[in-house]
Design a protein around this motif. Structure first.
Motif, PDB file in Angstrom:
ATOM      1  N   PRO A  72       0.827  -1.210   0.000  1.00 17.76           N
ATOM      2  CA  PRO A  72       0.000   0.000   0.000  1.00 17.76           C
ATOM      3  C   PRO A  72       0.857   1.253   0.000  1.00 17.76           C
ATOM      4  CG  PRO A  72       0.062  -0.955   2.182  1.00 17.76           C
ATOM      5  CD  PRO A  72       0.774  -1.928   1.279  1.00 17.76           C
ATOM      6  N   GLN A  73       0.438   2.238  -0.752  1.00 20.75           N
ATOM      7  CA  GLN A  73       1.122   3.523  -0.749  1.00 20.75           C
ATOM      8  C   GLN A  73       0.440   4.407   0.292  1.00 20.75           C
ATOM      9  OE1 GLN A  73       0.752   4.398  -5.050  1.00 20.75           O
ATOM     10  NE2 GLN A  73       2.968   4.371  -5.102  1.00 20.75           N
ATOM     11  N   GLY A 205      10.300 -11.826  14.547  1.00 24.27           N
ATOM     12  CA  GLY A 205       9.809 -11.124  15.724  1.00 24.27           C
ATOM     13  C   GLY A 205       9.795  -9.617  15.643  1.00 24.27           C
ATOM     14  N   TRP A 206      10.062  -9.071  14.458  1.00 23.10           N
ATOM     15  CA  TRP A 206      10.031  -7.622  14.285  1.00 23.10           C
ATOM     16  C   TRP A 206       8.601  -7.142  14.039  1.00 23.10           C
ATOM     17  CZ3 TRP A 206      14.303  -4.400  14.525  1.00 23.10           C
ATOM     18  CH2 TRP A 206      15.568  -5.003  14.463  1.00 23.10           C
ATOM     19  N   ASP A 207       8.271  -5.970  14.562  1.00 22.32           N
ATOM     20  CA  ASP A 207       7.031  -5.276  14.219  1.00 22.32           C
ATOM     21  C   ASP A 207       7.420  -4.179  13.236  1.00 22.32           C
ATOM     22  OD1 ASP A 207       4.601  -4.038  14.015  1.00 22.32           O
ATOM     23  OD2 ASP A 207       4.467  -3.412  16.120  1.00 22.32           O
ATOM     24  N   VAL A 208       7.273  -4.454  11.946  1.00 20.03           N
ATOM     25  CA  VAL A 208       7.759  -3.527  10.928  1.00 20.03           C
ATOM     26  C   VAL A 208       6.606  -2.827  10.219  1.00 20.03           C
ATOM     27  CG1 VAL A 208       9.956  -4.659  10.510  1.00 20.03           C
ATOM     28  CG2 VAL A 208       7.941  -5.424   9.264  1.00 20.03           C
ATOM     29  N   VAL A 209       6.851  -1.560   9.885  1.00 16.60           N
ATOM     30  CA  VAL A 209       5.935  -0.740   9.107  1.00 16.60           C
ATOM     31  C   VAL A 209       6.577  -0.541   7.734  1.00 16.60           C
ATOM     32  CG1 VAL A 209       4.765   1.482   8.919  1.00 16.60           C
ATOM     33  CG2 VAL A 209       5.140   0.454  11.173  1.00 16.60           C
ATOM     34  N   PRO A 210       5.962  -0.995   6.642  1.00 13.73           N
ATOM     35  CA  PRO A 210       6.607  -0.911   5.328  1.00 13.73           C
ATOM     36  C   PRO A 210       6.604   0.498   4.748  1.00 13.73           C
ATOM     37  CG  PRO A 210       4.407  -1.808   5.105  1.00 13.73           C
ATOM     38  CD  PRO A 210       4.641  -1.664   6.577  1.00 13.73           C
ATOM     39  N   TYR A 211       7.753   0.881   4.197  1.00 14.51           N
ATOM     40  CA  TYR A 211       7.831   2.108   3.401  1.00 14.51           C
ATOM     41  C   TYR A 211       8.548   1.743   2.106  1.00 14.51           C
ATOM     42  CZ  TYR A 211       8.498   6.922   1.968  1.00 14.51           C
ATOM     43  OH  TYR A 211       8.454   8.099   1.257  1.00 14.51           O
ATOM     44  N   ASP A 214      11.427   2.656  -4.971  1.00 16.85           N
ATOM     45  CA  ASP A 214      12.012   1.962  -6.131  1.00 16.85           C
ATOM     46  C   ASP A 214      10.987   1.086  -6.848  1.00 16.85           C
ATOM     47  OD1 ASP A 214      13.895   0.887  -7.949  1.00 16.85           O
ATOM     48  OD2 ASP A 214      14.428  -0.726  -6.560  1.00 16.85           O
ATOM     49  N   TYR A 215       9.876   1.685  -7.256  1.00 20.52           N
ATOM     50  CA  TYR A 215       8.879   0.944  -8.038  1.00 20.52           C
ATOM     51  C   TYR A 215       9.417   0.723  -9.450  1.00 20.52           C
ATOM     52  CZ  TYR A 215       5.356   1.528  -4.405  1.00 20.52           C
ATOM     53  OH  TYR A 215       4.658   1.457  -3.224  1.00 20.52           O
ATOM     54  N   ARG A 216       9.188  -0.456 -10.002  1.00 18.22           N
ATOM     55  CA  ARG A 216       9.737  -0.821 -11.312  1.00 18.22           C
ATOM     56  C   ARG A 216       8.664  -1.008 -12.386  1.00 18.22           C
ATOM     57  NH1 ARG A 216      14.955  -3.194 -10.654  1.00 18.22           N
ATOM     58  NH2 ARG A 216      15.930  -2.115  -8.911  1.00 18.22           N
ATOM     59  N   ALA A 217       7.512  -1.564 -12.021  1.00 19.25           N
ATOM     60  CA  ALA A 217       6.496  -1.915 -13.026  1.00 19.25           C
ATOM     61  C   ALA A 217       5.874  -0.653 -13.613  1.00 19.25           C
ATOM     62  CB  ALA A 217       5.420  -2.795 -12.401  1.00 19.25           C
ATOM     63  N   VAL A 259       0.996  -7.297   3.228  1.00 18.75           N
ATOM     64  CA  VAL A 259       1.636  -6.036   3.609  1.00 18.75           C
ATOM     65  C   VAL A 259       0.518  -5.046   3.883  1.00 18.75           C
ATOM     66  CG1 VAL A 259       3.283  -4.252   2.976  1.00 18.75           C
ATOM     67  CG2 VAL A 259       3.598  -6.574   2.126  1.00 18.75           C
ATOM     68  N   GLU A 260       0.221  -4.814   5.170  1.00 22.39           N
ATOM     69  CA  GLU A 260      -0.882  -3.935   5.531  1.00 22.39           C
ATOM     70  C   GLU A 260      -0.486  -2.480   5.369  1.00 22.39           C
ATOM     71  OE1 GLU A 260       0.459  -6.121   7.557  1.00 22.39           O
ATOM     72  OE2 GLU A 260      -1.003  -7.737   7.842  1.00 22.39           O
ATOM     73  N   ALA A 261      -1.500  -1.631   5.338  1.00 20.06           N
ATOM     74  CA  ALA A 261      -1.272  -0.192   5.256  1.00 20.06           C
ATOM     75  C   ALA A 261      -0.557   0.294   6.508  1.00 20.06           C
ATOM     76  CB  ALA A 261      -2.599   0.550   5.095  1.00 20.06           C
ATOM     77  N   ASN A 262       0.212   1.354   6.343  1.00 21.75           N
ATOM     78  CA  ASN A 262       0.961   1.902   7.478  1.00 21.75           C
ATOM     79  C   ASN A 262       0.016   2.486   8.513  1.00 21.75           C
ATOM     80  OD1 ASN A 262       3.069   1.335   5.785  1.00 21.75           O
ATOM     81  ND2 ASN A 262       3.626   3.459   5.395  1.00 21.75           N
TER      82      ASN A 262
END
Length: 264
Positions: A72-73, A205-211, A214-217, A259-262
Motif C-alpha cells: 500500500p502507498q 519477531g520484528w514489528d515492521v511498518v513498510p515504506y 524503487d517501483y519498477r512496473a 503487507v498492511e497499510a501503514n
C-alpha cells in the motif's frame, strides 16, 4: 545452515536467471544440432524467439505488478522506534575501486535516508547489507552507504550492519544490534522486495511498518529496451523464486506475505 542456503541459492540463480538460462538453452541447442539431433534446432529457435520477445515487450511488468501492488502507498507513521534501510542499492566493488560511493538502480532505498533522518530525529537508523557475492566478500554494501552518509553529514545517525548476505540475515543480524522489541520499526526497501522482506522480519519477531520505494512496473506494453526488459524480468523471476524458497525453508509464514497499510 545459513551458509548452505546462501551458496545453493547462488548456484541455482546462476543457472535459473532468465538471461543465463536462455543463452544456455541456445548453446545446448547448437550442441545438439552439431550432434545431429533435430530437436536442438527447435530448442535454439524457441530460445531465440523468447529473447526477441523480451527485447520488445516488458514481460517483467506482468510479474512485478502483483508484488508491487501488494504494497500500500501510505503516509509515514507519526512515530517509530527506529528505521531499517535494506542494502542492495550499492555498487560496493566500484565504490572501493574509485574511492567514491556508487549506487545502482535501487538507489531510492538510500535516497530516503536524509528525509527519514530529518522526520524522525531521535530514533536509530540502521543500514544493513554486507556482500551478496561469493568471490568478493571484502566489499560490503553498508560501507558504501556509510561513506555517502559521511559526505552529507549523517554518518553519526547510522548504525551499520555489514555482515548480512541476504534478507534473512538482514533481519537476524540487525536484531543483534538494536532492540527489535522496542516498538514499530520503519522498513525501507524496493516495492517488489517488500512482501518477502515483511514476511521475513515478522517471522523473526520484528514489528515492521513498510515504506516502499524503487517501483519498477510501468504501464508500458511495448518497449524496445532489451537491457531494461531483461533486467526487470530477472528481478521479478528472482523475487518470485525467493518467495517460494523462503517459504519452503520456513523463513516466512506465507508464500506471498500480506503487507498492511501503514498505521498512523
Amino acid at each position: 545452515m545459513q551458509d548452505l542456503f546462501f551458496y545453493v541459492s547462488k548456484v541455482f540463480w546462476a543457472l535459473a536467471s532468465p538471461d543465463h538460462l536462455l543463452l544456455l538453452l541456445i548453446l545446448i541447442g547448437l550442441l545438439l544440432v552439431w550432434a545431429g539431433k533435430r530437436f536442438g534446432l527447435w530448442l535454439s529457435l524457441v530460445s531465440v524467439m523468447l529473447l526477441l520477445i523480451v527485447a520488445v515487450f516488458p514481460v517483467g511488468n506482468l510479474l512485478l505488478k502483483p508484488l508491487e501492488q501488494r504494497v500500500p502507498q501510505a503516509e509515514l507513521p507519526k512515530q517509530v522506534a527506529g528505521i531499517i534501510i535494506l542494502g542492495g542499492a550499492e555498487e560496493a566493488a566500484l565504490s572501493a575501486m574509485y574511492k567514491q560511493p556508487h549506487m545502482n538502480s535501487a538507489a531510492e532505498r538510500v535516497m530516503t535516508l536524509p528525509m527519514v533522518a530529518e522526520i524522525y530525529l531521535d530514533v536509530p537508523v540502521v543500514i544493513t547489507g554486507g556482500s551478496s557475492s561469493v568471490l568478493y566478500q571484502q566489499y560490503r554494501g553498508a560501507d558504501v552507504v556509510a561513506q555517502w552518509a559521511d559526505q552529507i553529514g549523517l554518518r553519526d545517525r547510522l548504525i551499520v550492519e555489514r555482515q548480512a548476505r541476504n534478507t534473512f540475515e538482514n533481519a537476524v543480524y540487525t536484531g543483534e544490534l538494536v532492540d527489535k522489541n522496542s516498538g514499530q520499526w520503519l522498513l525501507v526497501t524496493s516495492a517488489f522486495h517488500m512482501p518477502r522482506s515483511v514476511g521475513i522480519f515478522r517471522k523473526q519477531g520484528w514489528d515492521v511498518v513498510p515504506y516502499a520505494v524503487d517501483y519498477r512496473a510501468s504501464g508500458n506494453n511495448f518497449a524496445i529496451q532489451f537491457w531494461r526488459n531483461m533486467r526487470d524480468l530477472s528481478t521479478a523471476v528472482r523475487e518470485w523464486i525467493g518467495l517460494l524458497a523462503y517459504y519452503l525453508t520456513g523463513k516466512t509464514d506465507q508464500l506471498l506475505p500480506e503487507v498492511e497499510a501503514n498505521p498512523q
